[in-house]
Motif scaffolding. Structure first.
Motif, PDB file in Angstrom:
ATOM      1  N   VAL A 237      -7.050  25.903  41.214  1.00 38.90           N
ATOM      2  CA  VAL A 237      -8.422  25.324  41.315  1.00 38.90           C
ATOM      3  C   VAL A 237      -8.215  23.654  40.986  1.00 38.90           C
ATOM      4  CG1 VAL A 237     -10.508  25.281  39.865  1.00 38.90           C
ATOM      5  CG2 VAL A 237      -9.454  27.287  40.372  1.00 38.90           C
ATOM      6  N   ALA A 238      -7.712  23.388  40.173  1.00 40.06           N
ATOM      7  CA  ALA A 238      -7.305  21.976  39.930  1.00 40.06           C
ATOM      8  C   ALA A 238      -6.148  21.677  39.000  1.00 40.06           C
ATOM      9  CB  ALA A 238      -8.552  21.450  38.930  1.00 40.06           C
ATOM     10  N   GLY A 239      -5.270  20.485  39.327  1.00 42.25           N
ATOM     11  CA  GLY A 239      -4.063  20.279  38.715  1.00 42.25           C
ATOM     12  C   GLY A 239      -2.875  20.727  39.509  1.00 42.25           C
ATOM     13  N   LEU A 240      -1.838  20.575  38.877  1.00 35.92           N
ATOM     14  CA  LEU A 240      -0.777  20.897  39.509  1.00 35.92           C
ATOM     15  C   LEU A 240       0.152  22.380  39.090  1.00 35.92           C
ATOM     16  CD1 LEU A 240       2.028  19.649  40.747  1.00 35.92           C
ATOM     17  CD2 LEU A 240       2.938  19.252  38.433  1.00 35.92           C
ATOM     18  N   TYR A 241       0.452  23.071  40.216  1.00 36.41           N
ATOM     19  CA  TYR A 241       0.985  24.329  40.089  1.00 36.41           C
ATOM     20  C   TYR A 241       2.414  24.715  41.211  1.00 36.41           C
ATOM     21  CZ  TYR A 241      -4.041  25.280  39.511  1.00 36.41           C
ATOM     22  OH  TYR A 241      -5.425  25.318  39.030  1.00 36.41           O
ATOM     23  N   ARG A 242       3.031  25.676  40.535  1.00 39.66           N
ATOM     24  CA  ARG A 242       4.400  25.512  41.197  1.00 39.66           C
ATOM     25  C   ARG A 242       4.658  26.966  41.709  1.00 39.66           C
ATOM     26  NH1 ARG A 242       9.859  23.767  38.028  1.00 39.66           N
ATOM     27  NH2 ARG A 242      11.587  24.419  39.966  1.00 39.66           N
TER      28      ARG A 242
ATOM     29  N   GLN B  12       8.168  28.679  43.024  1.00 42.44           N
ATOM     30  CA  GLN B  12       9.614  28.546  43.236  1.00 42.44           C
ATOM     31  C   GLN B  12      10.010  27.005  43.015  1.00 42.44           C
ATOM     32  OE1 GLN B  12      10.486  30.491  47.028  1.00 42.44           O
ATOM     33  NE2 GLN B  12      10.190  32.619  46.237  1.00 42.44           N
ATOM     34  N   ASP B  13      10.589  26.413  44.042  1.00 39.14           N
ATOM     35  CA  ASP B  13      10.880  25.012  43.825  1.00 39.14           C
ATOM     36  C   ASP B  13       9.836  24.117  44.480  1.00 39.14           C
ATOM     37  OD1 ASP B  13      13.305  25.783  42.742  1.00 39.14           O
ATOM     38  OD2 ASP B  13      14.415  25.814  44.903  1.00 39.14           O
ATOM     39  N   SER B  14       8.755  24.655  44.982  1.00 40.56           N
ATOM     40  CA  SER B  14       7.495  23.788  45.685  1.00 40.56           C
ATOM     41  C   SER B  14       6.384  23.770  44.697  1.00 40.56           C
ATOM     42  CB  SER B  14       7.102  24.673  47.067  1.00 40.56           C
ATOM     43  OG  SER B  14       8.289  24.558  47.740  1.00 40.56           O
ATOM     44  N   HIS B  15       5.544  22.630  45.053  1.00 38.50           N
ATOM     45  CA  HIS B  15       4.371  22.270  43.895  1.00 38.50           C
ATOM     46  C   HIS B  15       3.243  22.177  44.767  1.00 38.50           C
ATOM     47  CE1 HIS B  15       7.992  21.227  41.435  1.00 38.50           C
ATOM     48  NE2 HIS B  15       6.952  21.418  40.398  1.00 38.50           N
ATOM     49  N   ILE B  16       2.001  22.432  44.160  1.00 38.43           N
ATOM     50  CA  ILE B  16       0.878  22.120  44.851  1.00 38.43           C
ATOM     51  C   ILE B  16      -0.023  21.267  43.981  1.00 38.43           C
ATOM     52  CG2 ILE B  16      -0.243  24.324  44.471  1.00 38.43           C
ATOM     53  CD1 ILE B  16      -2.000  23.885  46.771  1.00 38.43           C
ATOM     54  N   TYR B  17      -0.691  20.224  44.243  1.00 39.41           N
ATOM     55  CA  TYR B  17      -1.648  19.566  43.451  1.00 39.41           C
ATOM     56  C   TYR B  17      -3.082  19.403  44.198  1.00 39.41           C
ATOM     57  CZ  TYR B  17      -3.591  16.628  40.034  1.00 39.41           C
ATOM     58  OH  TYR B  17      -4.348  16.147  38.990  1.00 39.41           O
ATOM     59  N   VAL B  18      -3.873  20.216  43.521  1.00 39.97           N
ATOM     60  CA  VAL B  18      -5.366  20.286  43.628  1.00 39.97           C
ATOM     61  C   VAL B  18      -6.323  19.356  43.049  1.00 39.97           C
ATOM     62  CG1 VAL B  18      -7.163  21.843  43.975  1.00 39.97           C
ATOM     63  CG2 VAL B  18      -4.714  22.641  44.110  1.00 39.97           C
ATOM     64  N   SER B  19      -6.738  18.207  43.692  1.00 39.59           N
ATOM     65  CA  SER B  19      -7.492  17.205  42.968  1.00 39.59           C
ATOM     66  C   SER B  19      -8.797  17.693  43.019  1.00 39.59           C
ATOM     67  CB  SER B  19      -7.630  15.983  43.918  1.00 39.59           C
ATOM     68  OG  SER B  19      -8.636  15.143  43.546  1.00 39.59           O
ATOM     69  N   ARG B  20      -9.663  17.255  41.876  1.00 41.99           N
ATOM     70  CA  ARG B  20     -11.257  17.495  41.747  1.00 41.99           C
ATOM     71  C   ARG B  20     -11.967  16.771  42.657  1.00 41.99           C
ATOM     72  NH1 ARG B  20      -9.105  16.788  36.268  1.00 41.99           N
ATOM     73  NH2 ARG B  20     -10.166  14.575  36.257  1.00 41.99           N
ATOM     74  N   GLY B  21     -11.221  15.883  43.135  1.00 43.11           N
ATOM     75  CA  GLY B  21     -12.082  15.094  44.205  1.00 43.11           C
ATOM     76  C   GLY B  21     -12.646  13.727  43.662  1.00 43.11           C
ATOM     77  N   CYS B  22     -13.038  12.451  44.605  1.00 45.83           N
ATOM     78  CA  CYS B  22     -13.349  11.467  43.950  1.00 45.83           C
ATOM     79  C   CYS B  22     -14.944  11.341  44.176  1.00 45.83           C
ATOM     80  CB  CYS B  22     -12.954  10.529  45.096  1.00 45.83           C
ATOM     81  SG  CYS B  22     -11.135  10.222  45.412  1.00 45.83           S
ATOM     82  N   GLY B  23     -15.555  12.387  44.844  1.00 45.08           N
ATOM     83  CA  GLY B  23     -17.108  12.344  45.099  1.00 45.08           C
ATOM     84  C   GLY B  23     -17.736  13.625  44.494  1.00 45.08           C
ATOM     85  N   PHE B  24     -18.713  14.074  45.266  1.00 39.62           N
ATOM     86  CA  PHE B  24     -19.183  15.399  44.911  1.00 39.62           C
ATOM     87  C   PHE B  24     -20.197  15.739  46.106  1.00 39.62           C
ATOM     88  CE2 PHE B  24     -21.891  11.630  43.676  1.00 39.62           C
ATOM     89  CZ  PHE B  24     -23.279  11.816  44.322  1.00 39.62           C
ATOM     90  N   TRP B  25     -20.566  16.947  45.858  1.00 34.65           N
ATOM     91  CA  TRP B  25     -21.637  17.595  46.937  1.00 34.65           C
ATOM     92  C   TRP B  25     -22.555  18.176  46.234  1.00 34.65           C
ATOM     93  CZ3 TRP B  25     -22.935  22.706  48.215  1.00 34.65           C
ATOM     94  CH2 TRP B  25     -23.805  22.639  49.536  1.00 34.65           C
ATOM     95  N   GLY B  26     -23.880  17.997  47.049  1.00 39.01           N
ATOM     96  CA  GLY B  26     -24.958  18.674  46.534  1.00 39.01           C
ATOM     97  C   GLY B  26     -25.699  18.031  45.349  1.00 39.01           C
ATOM     98  N   PRO B  27     -25.738  18.436  44.177  1.00 37.39           N
ATOM     99  CA  PRO B  27     -26.365  17.696  43.187  1.00 37.39           C
ATOM    100  C   PRO B  27     -25.626  16.565  42.798  1.00 37.39           C
ATOM    101  CG  PRO B  27     -26.436  20.040  42.877  1.00 37.39           C
ATOM    102  CD  PRO B  27     -25.467  20.078  43.989  1.00 37.39           C
TER     103      PRO B  27
END
Length: 398
Positions: A359-364, A366-381
Motif C-alpha cells: 500500500v505505501a512504503g518499503l516492502y521486501r 527475498q533480495d528484492s524491494h518495492i517502494y510504493v509512494s503515497r504520491g505527490c498530488g491527489f485525485w477526486g476530493p
C-alpha cells in the motif's frame, strides 16, 4: 450523449444517496426549523446527490468551458460531505457507547442502590441534539479544511536507503527522486508544479522517475502546467512510465509531449544508466490495467526485459504495485511504484489494505524491494487526511 454507468459509478451513487440521507437526518432535522427550510435543504441535498452520482454523465453533457467548474464543485463537495459524515458518525458512535455504558452500570447496580430515573425534558433533549449536530458540523468542516491544506501543502520528503548487492561500487549512493500520482488537472496546475519542481531539484538526485498518473486531461489543456517538468535537473535525466489515468488522458499524445520536454518514456523497454565503466538497467513498463479501457497494448515485462543481462543490477518503474513478486524473480532488484495514494482519505486509508498487498512504503521479497509512494498530488476530493503526500528520494547502496 449515452448514459454512462459503471460499477464504480454505482458505488459512488449508492454512497452519495446514503451519505446525504444521513446528513439530512443528523444535520437538517436537528438544526433547521420549519417545513420550508427543511424542504429547501432536502431539495439541495437531492441535487447534490445527483451531482455526485451522475457526475460523469453530467460532464459529458455540459459545454466544455464549464467542465472544470463542474468537476471542482463536485469533488470539493464530495470531500466536504465525507468529512461531515465521518465527524457525525464519530459523535454518534461516542454517544452510543456512553449510553451503553450507562445501561450496563445500571444493570450491575442492586435494586436498592439503583438511582431512580428522572424523565428527560424534551426541550433539553432538543438542545443537546442541536449542540451535538452543530459540534459535529464544525468538526467536519475543520477536518475538510485541514485535508484541503494538506493536499496543497508541499509534500513530505521521504528518504530511504536501499541495498542492491549487484550495484556496481562506482554507483554506490546513486539517488532517484520519484514523482508520482501528481494528477495535473482541474485542481493542480502550473503554480503547484513549479513549487514541486523546485522542491524536487533541491534534493539533488542523480535521476528522476515519474511513475504515472501525471495528468487528468489532454495536452492542449494541461500542457502549459506539465511543461514545468522541463526544469527538472539531474545527472542522468528524467524518465516516465504510464499510469492508468495517463491512458485515459491520451497516452500517445502525452508521451510525445514529454519527449519534447526531454523526458524519456519507458514503454516496456529498458535503458542503461551510467557509463561504460559502471551502469545499471532502468526498466519501465506500461500501466498494469489502464490499457484495457482503450483496448491497447499494456504491461509487458517480457518485452521490457528483452535482451537484458540478468546479472546486472536493475530498477523497475511500474505505476501500480502489481506483479512485484514475479518481477523480483525475474531479476528486478527494486520496483518503484505509486497508484494507491496510501488511501488518500480516511476511511480509504484503512480499506485500501484489503485491495492491495503493498500500500505505501518499503516492502521486501527475498533480495528484492518495492517502494510504493503515497504520491505527490491527489485525485477526486482536493483533500488528504491520514495519508499526506510525499516526495521520495531513494538512495541505492552496495
Amino acid at each position: 450523449m449515452p448514459f454512462r454507468l459503471s460499477s464504480f459509478s454505482m458505488l459512488i451513487g449508492l454512497g452519495a444517496v446514503l451519505g446525504h440521507l444521513y446528513l439530512y437526518r443528523r444535520l437538517v432535522r436537528e438544526l433547521v426549523r420549519g417545513r420550508v427550510g427543511r424542504l429547501v435543504a432536502m431539495v439541495v441535498l437531492g441535487l447534490l446527490t445527483l451531482l455526485l452520482g451522475l457526475r460523469r454523465t453530467l460532464l459529458d453533457a455540459v459545454p466544455e468551458q464549464y467542465e472544470r467548474t463542474v468537476t471542482v464543485a463536485t469533488y470539493t463537495w464530495m470531500g466536504v460531505a465525507l468529512c461531515l459524515v465521518l465527524a457525525l458518525g464519530a459523535f454518534d458512535l461516542v454517544r452510543a457507547l456512553l449510553a451503553l455504558s450507562r445501561r450496563l452500570q445500571q444493570r450491575r447496580a442492586t435494586p436498592l442502590a439503583a438511582p431512580s430515573e428522572e424523565p428527560i425534558d424534551p426541550e433539553r433533549r432538543k438542545f443537546l441534539g442541536r449542540a451535538l449536530a452543530g459540534g459535529a458540523a464544525l468538526a467536519g468542516g475543520g477536518l475538510a479544511s485541514y485535508g484541503h491544506w494538506r493536499a496543497f501543502a508541499p509534500p513530505m520528503v521521504t528518504e530511504v536507503a536501499i541495498r542492491i548487492p549487484k550495484l556496481p561500487r562506482a554507483l554506490d549512493g546513486l539517488s532517484i527522486v520519484q514523482l508520482t500520482d501528481i494528477h495535473v488537472g482541474p485542481f493542480i496546475q502550473r503554480r503547484f508544479m513549479d513549487e514541486l519542481v523546485r522542491q524536487a531539484n533541491a534534493l539533488k538526485p542523480d535521476l528522476f522517475a515519474i511513475t504515472g498518473d501525471l495528468v487528468d486531461g489532454d495536452v492542449p489543456t494541461l500542457g502549459p502546467s506539465v511543461a514545468a517538468l522541463r526544469d527538472l535537473r539531474s545527472r542522468y535525466g528524467s524518465y516516465f512510465v504510464t499510469g492508468n489515468h495517463d491512458y485515459y488522458s491520451g497516452d500517445v499524445e502525452w508521451t510525445t509531449f514529454l519527449q519534447s520536454l526531454d523526458i524519456q518514456s519507458l514503454r516496456n523497454r529498458h535503458v542503461r544508466i551510467g557509463d561504460a565503466g559502471a551502469s545499471l538497467d532502468l526498466v519501465g513498463v506500461d500501466d498494469w490495467s489502464g490499457w484495457k479501457r482503450r483496448n491497447q497494448k499494456g504491461y509487458d515485462l517480457d518485452l521490457a526485459l528483452q535482451g537484458r543481462d540478468p546479472e546486472r543490477a536493475a530498477v523497475l518503474l511500474a505505476h501500480q504495485p502489481a506483479n512485484f513478486k514475479v518481477a523480483a524473480e525475474r531479476g528486478m532488484d527494486l520496483q518503484i511504484s505509486g497508484h494507491t495514494h496510501g488511501g488518500q482519505l480516511v476511511p480509504m486509508t484503512l480499506l485500501i489494505n484489503f485491495a492491495w498487498e503493498h500500500v505505501a512504503g518499503l516492502y521486501r521479497h527475498q533480495d528484492s524491494h518495492i517502494y510504493v509512494s503515497r504520491g505527490c498530488g491527489f485525485w477526486g476530493p482536493p483533500m488528504r487526511v491520514g495519508s499526506p503526500p510525499e516526495l521520495v528520494k531513494l538512495v541505492l547502496t552496495t
